[in-house]
Design an enzyme around this catalytic site. Sequence first.
Site, PDB file in Angstrom:
ATOM      1  N   ARG A 172       0.887  -1.329  -0.026  1.00 41.04           N
ATOM      2  CA  ARG A 172       0.051   0.086  -0.036  1.00 41.04           C
ATOM      3  C   ARG A 172       0.689   1.103  -0.266  1.00 41.04           C
ATOM      4  O   ARG A 172       0.778   2.172  -0.858  1.00 41.04           O
ATOM      5  CB  ARG A 172      -0.952   0.077   1.342  1.00 41.04           C
ATOM      6  CG  ARG A 172      -2.034  -1.002   1.390  1.00 41.04           C
ATOM      7  CD  ARG A 172      -2.883  -0.648   2.427  1.00 41.04           C
ATOM      8  NE  ARG A 172      -3.877  -1.863   2.848  1.00 41.04           N
ATOM      9  CZ  ARG A 172      -4.784  -1.776   3.531  1.00 41.04           C
ATOM     10  NH1 ARG A 172      -4.795  -0.760   4.402  1.00 41.04           N
ATOM     11  NH2 ARG A 172      -5.694  -2.704   4.022  1.00 41.04           N
ATOM     12  N   HIS A 195      -7.727  -3.917  -7.483  1.00 41.34           N
ATOM     13  CA  HIS A 195      -7.538  -3.355  -6.205  1.00 41.34           C
ATOM     14  C   HIS A 195      -8.755  -3.312  -5.543  1.00 41.34           C
ATOM     15  O   HIS A 195      -9.358  -2.499  -5.298  1.00 41.34           O
ATOM     16  CB  HIS A 195      -7.276  -1.797  -6.612  1.00 41.34           C
ATOM     17  CG  HIS A 195      -6.292  -1.326  -5.286  1.00 41.34           C
ATOM     18  ND1 HIS A 195      -5.095  -1.666  -4.925  1.00 41.34           N
ATOM     19  CD2 HIS A 195      -6.779  -0.195  -4.344  1.00 41.34           C
ATOM     20  CE1 HIS A 195      -4.704  -0.955  -3.901  1.00 41.34           C
ATOM     21  NE2 HIS A 195      -5.829  -0.068  -3.500  1.00 41.34           N
ATOM     22  N   TYR A 198     -18.906  13.045 -11.676  1.00 37.51           N
ATOM     23  CA  TYR A 198     -18.464  14.186 -12.556  1.00 37.51           C
ATOM     24  C   TYR A 198     -17.529  14.344 -13.018  1.00 37.51           C
ATOM     25  O   TYR A 198     -17.615  15.243 -14.261  1.00 37.51           O
ATOM     26  CB  TYR A 198     -18.921  15.414 -11.600  1.00 37.51           C
ATOM     27  CG  TYR A 198     -20.191  15.555 -10.732  1.00 37.51           C
ATOM     28  CD1 TYR A 198     -21.537  15.469 -11.315  1.00 37.51           C
ATOM     29  CD2 TYR A 198     -20.403  15.422  -9.488  1.00 37.51           C
ATOM     30  CE1 TYR A 198     -22.626  15.424 -10.850  1.00 37.51           C
ATOM     31  CE2 TYR A 198     -21.470  15.405  -8.609  1.00 37.51           C
ATOM     32  CZ  TYR A 198     -22.724  15.549  -9.330  1.00 37.51           C
ATOM     33  OH  TYR A 198     -24.119  15.488  -8.858  1.00 37.51           O
TER      34      TYR A 198
END
Length: 812
Positions: free
Chosen positions: A40, A86, A130
């Site tokens: 990570r 992922h 968006y």
Amino acid sequence: MSSDIPQPGSNAAANVDSVRIEDEMEQSYIDYAMSVIAGRALPDVRDGLKPVHRRILYAMHEEGVTSGSGHRKSSSVVGDTMGDYHPHGDSAIYDALARLAQDFSMRAPLVDGQGNFGSVDGDPPAAMRYTEARMSSIAEKLLSDIEKDTVDFTPNYDDRLEEPDVLPSAFPNLLVNGSSGIAVGMSTNVPPHNLGEVIDATIHLIENPDCTVEDLMEHVKGPDFPTGAEIVGREAIHSAYTTGRGRVRMRASYEIEEMGNRERIVITELPYQQNKAKLVEHIAELVNDGTLDGVSDLRDESDRDGIRIVVELKRGALTDVVENQLLEHCLEKTFGVINLALVDGEPQVLDLKELISHYLKHRREVVRRRSQHDLDEAEERAHILSGRLTALENADDVVELIREADDRDGAKSALREVYEFSERQADHIVRMQLGSLTALEAEEIETEYENVESEIDRLETILASDAELDRVITDELRAVQDEYADDRRTRIVEDYGTVTHEDLIPDEEVVVVMTENDYIKRMPAGQFDPQGRGGKGIIGTKLKDGDRVSAVFRANTHDYLLTFTNQGYVYRLKVYEVPEMGRTARGKSAINLVDLDDGEAITAVVATDDLTDEECLTMVTRDGYVKRTCASEFENIHSGGLIATRLEDGDELVDVAVTDDDGDLLIGTQRGMAIRFPKEEAREMGRSARGVNGVDLQGDDAVAGVVTATDDADLLTVTENGYGKRTPMSEYSTQSRYGKGLKDIKTNERNGRVTAIESATADDDLVAMSDTGQIMRTPVGDISTVGRNTMGVTIMALEDGDGIACIDVLET
């Protein structure tokens, strides 16, 4: 009863392992920590990417969301990444995607975003539904040739697909874009750099394997932040590149603009990762609380074209001071460099050469594997083309042989037997179309065969020669550099040390005026030309009704002063912080400089710059008490002040003088008496002591002041009605303390009481200020020398009702 529950008499217990809980917890924590470190938080040294970034780019590559395609909804990219590679939260993936698109975070953005992906004001990106995204063209360089067996692949989390362990990386992305992350027990913070400089350093290392970090620093000058600004000093850069750690000081870029009779400071570039909105807010807070003085307006005029924060200054404000205060409080940040990355799955802190060397090792492996892959394909193609050429040379026989065969397999067997074709060649010839037997087609095949043979020779040379392989890497790095390199944005400036406020203040003598209502200001002493004694002087300050001058003293703008008050307290005053104003100005409230109580007034001032531990501060009260206190007891004075002396009820501190091993003490009274005695008779005491009797006062008499008496100076005495005289110190014979003393000056109706006494010489200037704010500077030499017990001469002509408030002596 469930069959899964162990029944009595079963041997289920035999399958249970007994372990110590601390051993299990230790192993579990280690497994968790390594998962965070490798899976990570830390980037791989080879491609400079964390797993989430690598998976985002690979998912876009697999879906064809490249720089040449249309933008794709960010939610689609996030969904593909989360579903295939992922298995973590979508918000974490989207945050990582957004950062890849931020040109103020990435030196070479890897995602081409469309929509709101956040701002330098700290605004978060718009919701992923968006915004739209696609790979940037430079990101494709990280994935180029990934299909040519250049990197290893591993199964994804559910074994449906495969994902790359690392990307091929055609440029050193870790250095170019940097990385930051917090793992378990460690963190990384690699700054971004200029692509052109990094590639130059990489090529230099290829050509000079034994070079040093300092050699590479000839190419990599330092971090190059996407927001530009400045790096102050090179020492931290050298430390970061040689040890892997360093603290780089960043500074905003700004310029000074003229605006009529005022100036403004315009901030045009911010340090990396500085929040612009919080910066503007912080500057406003500094102005409001008085820390940043001289600012009249603050505006954020930034737009799409760049940063523009305008700090307008007041008329007469010192631009250098405001500039330095901004630098001290808000325009500089520190970037803590930690070049920590995964090397073969293990975290290591790396210097500059190691960072580039590990990338080069990876890149050589990529080019070698790619070359082998291309060679295998080229040899396969040459093998096929060789068979086709043989078939073309014997076209009639080949056609006839195929026509006579019973089936396709028979035709292939016949071709292999007659022309010794391989299985692949025979299969290819059988599937050839008749149109490929034309003369033009034959010529094209011959040309292609020659080209493939040439390619095979080239690839074999690369695989056989490390120098040739490095040449290929160099050429490809140069190609990336030519296409994407740009000019350095962050300038590196020399560190000339910390610049203090005093360094920016002109070194000049000033006169400081303070009133009973606590207004204070300073004026250049040069504004007051010496006048002949007996003049009216000029306006020195404008007073409010009912206010009057309480103190006037000369100082240097670089002085730190000890200001003693009538109530026995001492405060520390920085002269450069006293506002400089004109003669007719009232001044400003002194509450932020000297926090005086009601009825408290400054009665004495001592400069600390020249004080030594061997010197004492001699204090005298109105009722005649005197004491000496070592100067070292006044070293640490907090903003609320310190007790300088203990006072009896109704008594006040009148004056303070600096004394050393030379001279006696001389105390003057308001009724014109003076007593001189050895300073040893006033022994050293602590700050909280009251002192001893210094003079025996008669009637309503009170102490006016104290000076150090040496026979090479004169005693200058000034009365409240503007008269005064100068008398040699030698005329005041030494006696024991607590006597009545000798007559110094007549204090009749004409003279009035004594206002102050000073030790002076004929070369000094006297500055006298009246209660109403008139100020006059006159040479001490103009005041004639007379004996004791005389009337004196006119020092300053006063209006009716006015009087001398205070005096000071300027050494010329």
